[in-house]
Design an enzyme around this catalytic site. Structure first.
Site, PDB file in Angstrom:
ATOM      1  N   GLY A  25     -11.200   9.115   6.902  1.00 44.46           N
ATOM      2  CA  GLY A  25     -12.172   9.350   5.849  1.00 44.46           C
ATOM      3  C   GLY A  25     -13.400   8.521   6.218  1.00 44.46           C
TER       4      GLY A  25
ATOM      5  CE  LYS B 256      -0.670   2.407   6.596  1.00 45.71           C
ATOM      6  NZ  LYS B 256      -2.100   2.579   6.668  1.00 45.71           N
TER       7      LYS B 256
ATOM      8  CD  GLU C   9      -8.526  -0.784   3.731  1.00 42.11           C
ATOM      9  OE1 GLU C   9      -7.691  -0.354   4.539  1.00 42.11           O
ATOM     10  OE2 GLU C   9      -9.089  -0.056   2.901  1.00 42.11           O
TER      11      GLU C   9
ATOM     12  CG  ASN D 284      -1.946   1.022   1.268  1.00 42.91           C
ATOM     13  OD1 ASN D 284      -1.890   1.962   0.476  1.00 42.91           O
ATOM     14  ND2 ASN D 284      -2.895   0.897   2.171  1.00 42.91           N
TER      15      ASN D 284
ATOM     16  N   GLY E 281     -13.678   6.036   9.385  1.00 38.24           N
ATOM     17  CA  GLY E 281     -12.273   6.189   9.777  1.00 38.24           C
ATOM     18  C   GLY E 281     -11.921   7.661   9.728  1.00 38.24           C
TER      19      GLY E 281
HETATM   20  P1  ADP Z   1      -7.915   5.512   8.513  1.00 37.85           P
HETATM   21  O1  ADP Z   1      -9.052   6.054   7.710  1.00 37.85           O
HETATM   22  O2  ADP Z   1      -6.728   6.418   8.552  1.00 37.85           O
HETATM   23  O3  ADP Z   1      -7.581   4.054   8.240  1.00 37.85           O
HETATM   24  P2  ADP Z   1      -8.986   4.551  11.029  1.00 37.85           P
HETATM   25  O4  ADP Z   1      -9.946   3.593  10.465  1.00 37.85           O
HETATM   26  O5  ADP Z   1      -7.843   4.033  11.832  1.00 37.85           O
HETATM   27  O6  ADP Z   1      -8.453   5.598   9.984  1.00 37.85           O
HETATM   28  O7  ADP Z   1      -9.826   5.550  11.969  1.00 37.85           O
HETATM   29  C1  ADP Z   1      -9.251   6.654  12.592  1.00 37.85           C
HETATM   30  C2  ADP Z   1     -10.310   7.351  13.448  1.00 37.85           C
HETATM   31  O8  ADP Z   1     -10.806   6.404  14.416  1.00 37.85           O
HETATM   32  C3  ADP Z   1      -9.757   8.535  14.236  1.00 37.85           C
HETATM   33  O9  ADP Z   1     -10.658   9.623  14.137  1.00 37.85           O
HETATM   34  C4  ADP Z   1      -9.750   8.020  15.661  1.00 37.85           C
HETATM   35  O10 ADP Z   1      -9.983   9.046  16.582  1.00 37.85           O
HETATM   36  C5  ADP Z   1     -10.921   7.061  15.661  1.00 37.85           C
HETATM   37  N1  ADP Z   1     -10.862   6.145  16.785  1.00 37.85           N
HETATM   38  C6  ADP Z   1      -9.962   5.178  17.060  1.00 37.85           C
HETATM   39  N2  ADP Z   1     -10.217   4.603  18.261  1.00 37.85           N
HETATM   40  C7  ADP Z   1     -11.314   5.234  18.760  1.00 37.85           C
HETATM   41  C8  ADP Z   1     -12.077   5.132  19.969  1.00 37.85           C
HETATM   42  N3  ADP Z   1     -11.749   4.256  20.901  1.00 37.85           N
HETATM   43  N4  ADP Z   1     -13.130   5.948  20.107  1.00 37.85           N
HETATM   44  C9  ADP Z   1     -13.453   6.860  19.179  1.00 37.85           C
HETATM   45  N5  ADP Z   1     -12.781   7.016  18.035  1.00 37.85           N
HETATM   46  C10 ADP Z   1     -11.720   6.221  17.820  1.00 37.85           C
END
Ligand code: ADP
Length: 384
Positions: free
Chosen positions: A195, A14, A368, A7, A193
């Site tokens: 996004g 990654k 993924e 990725n 996430g």
């Molecule tokens: P990406 O789109 O970069 O793959 P992720 O799927 O890891 O992102 O999601 C990141 C988001 O998830 C961030 O906004 C983070 O704050 C949120 N997040 C992670 N753990 C928690 C939690 N325990 N409670 C609320 N939000 C969380």
């Protein structure tokens, strides 16, 4: 089959080495700060260091690089052309290049990773797996914008949708939890996430999704606003003299949770600030949940019902508060949460619907890399 999953981003690669039959992860890491002072020089050097780590002095997971039987690349934008994974040939690479203007932050670094991987592993079959492919089943009424038709036909301006690889992984996970019945059901999958997008899956196929030509449309995200009246942007351009580049920055980096709260793009920070009484953080959360609830209602109407609601990705898998707030008021669809099960569900697959709920509510973790490894292995096997 041993598959190297790559990725490639603008400053990071990654990777995961997967055994696709055993569904096992043999090695994984993240080479970051590519091109920065304290990092490796370029993507080529990063890939070389990945290969070195895989065979490190007999201590790595591989004895020899020839054990890598295939390489699977994540590619964000496959335009209208790619409706599934593709074996990388000069023609396929040229197509991906043609779609680069549609995903300027994602396709060019993916192409760098592809070129370098072909250089260092020239005899290994390599496959591109596209995020947009999952949404190739969305019908014209949902993917054509009501702009002059020429922009669609000649310039490819349409809804493509994103997060497809994640959605495929989550749909498989949900299907297993539903006893293989997903292809008979009407589902909405919320990928929350950094996004965020929400997708209507009818009979196992994507029929609509909230992201569009770019990953800006739809839900409120960490730094992106989601749906905004395009006229508001024209107004700002005229009144404040913002240029296209300024609007790009505002929409991609300064809006969403960060823009409204004024504090952070990270959901954990915004939740904590709202709990401590910060009014703008509270408002940011209200807009975030309200927008998602509206989309769930819209997709239930579009499909003529809702059987399953699935939450995934960082926020969806971890935040019971956000899931509860989104589901509040969806009782008219026959959806009820089991508050206890919801509070406990964190980073694991869980069934959080209430005993009397007509709609199943699931938390499903996304993987993924597994999908990229599986799709790559399947395509390479077919070609043998
Ligand atoms: P990406 O789109 O970069 O793959 P992720 O799927 O890891 O992102 O999601 C990141 C988001 O998830 C961030 O906004 C983070 O704050 C949120 N997040 C992670 N753990 C928690 C939690 N325990 N409670 C609320 N939000 C969380």
């Amino acid at each position: 089959m041993k598959v190297l999953v790559l990725n490639s981003g603008s400053s990071s690669i990654k990777y995961e080495l997967r055994d696709s039959q055993a569904a096992a992860v043999l090695a994984k890491d993240d080479i970051s700060r590519i091109g920065e002072e304290d990092g490796v020089a370029d993507h080529g050097r990063a890939l070389e260091s990945i290969l070195e780590a895989l065979v490190a002095l007999g201590g790595g997971p591989l004895k020899d690089l020839s054990e890598v039987e295939a390489v699977g690349h994540r590619v964000v934008h496959g335009g209208s052309y790619f409706t599934g994974p593709a074996l990388l040939t000069p023609d396929v690479i040229q197509r991906i290049e043609e779609y680069a203007p549609l995903a300027p932050l994602h396709n060019p670094p993916a192409l760098l990773g592809i070129r370098e991987a072909l250089r260092v592993l020239p005899h290994t079959p390599q496959v591109a797996v596209f995020d947009t492919a999952y949404h190739s089943t969305i019908p014209p009424k949902a993917h054509v914008y009501a702009l002059p038709y020429d922009y669609y036909e000649r310039h490819g301006v349409r809804r493509y949708g994103f997060h497809g690889i994640s959605l495929q992984s989550v749909a498989q996970g949900a299907d297993a939890m539903l006893g293989g019945r997903l292809p008979e059901l009407k589902a909405v999958i919320a990928h929350l996430g950094n996004g965020a997008s929400v997708t209507a899956v009818d009979g196992g196929r994507s029929v609509d999704t909230s992201m569009g030509l770019t990953p800006l449309e739809g839900l409120v995200m960490g730094t992106r606003p989601g749906d905004v009246d395009p006229g508001a942007l024209l107004y700002l351009m005229r009144e404040l003299g913002l240029a296209a580049g300024d609007v790009d920055r505002v929409l991609n980096k300064e809006s969403g949770l960060l823009g409204v709260s004024g504090l952070s793009n990270d959901m954990r920070d915004v939740l904590a600030a709202a709990a401590a009484g910060e009014k703008r953080s509270r408002l940011a959360l209200d807009i975030y949940c309200y927008r998602l609830r509206k989309y769930i209602g819209a997709y239930a109407a579009a499909m003529g019902g809702l059987d399953v609601l699935v939450f995934t990705a960082g926020v969806g898998e971890n935040s019971a508060d956000i899931r509860a707030a989104v589901c509040e008021g969806l009782g008219f669809l026959g959806l009820e949460l089991d508050q206890d099960a919801n509070a406990k569900a964190r980073g694991v697959n869980a069934d959080i619907g209430g005993a009397g709920s007509r709609v199943r509510v699931l938390v499903v973790s996304t993987d993924e890399e597994r999908v990229i490894a599986d799709e790559t292995a399947a395509l390479v096997m077919r070609g043998r």
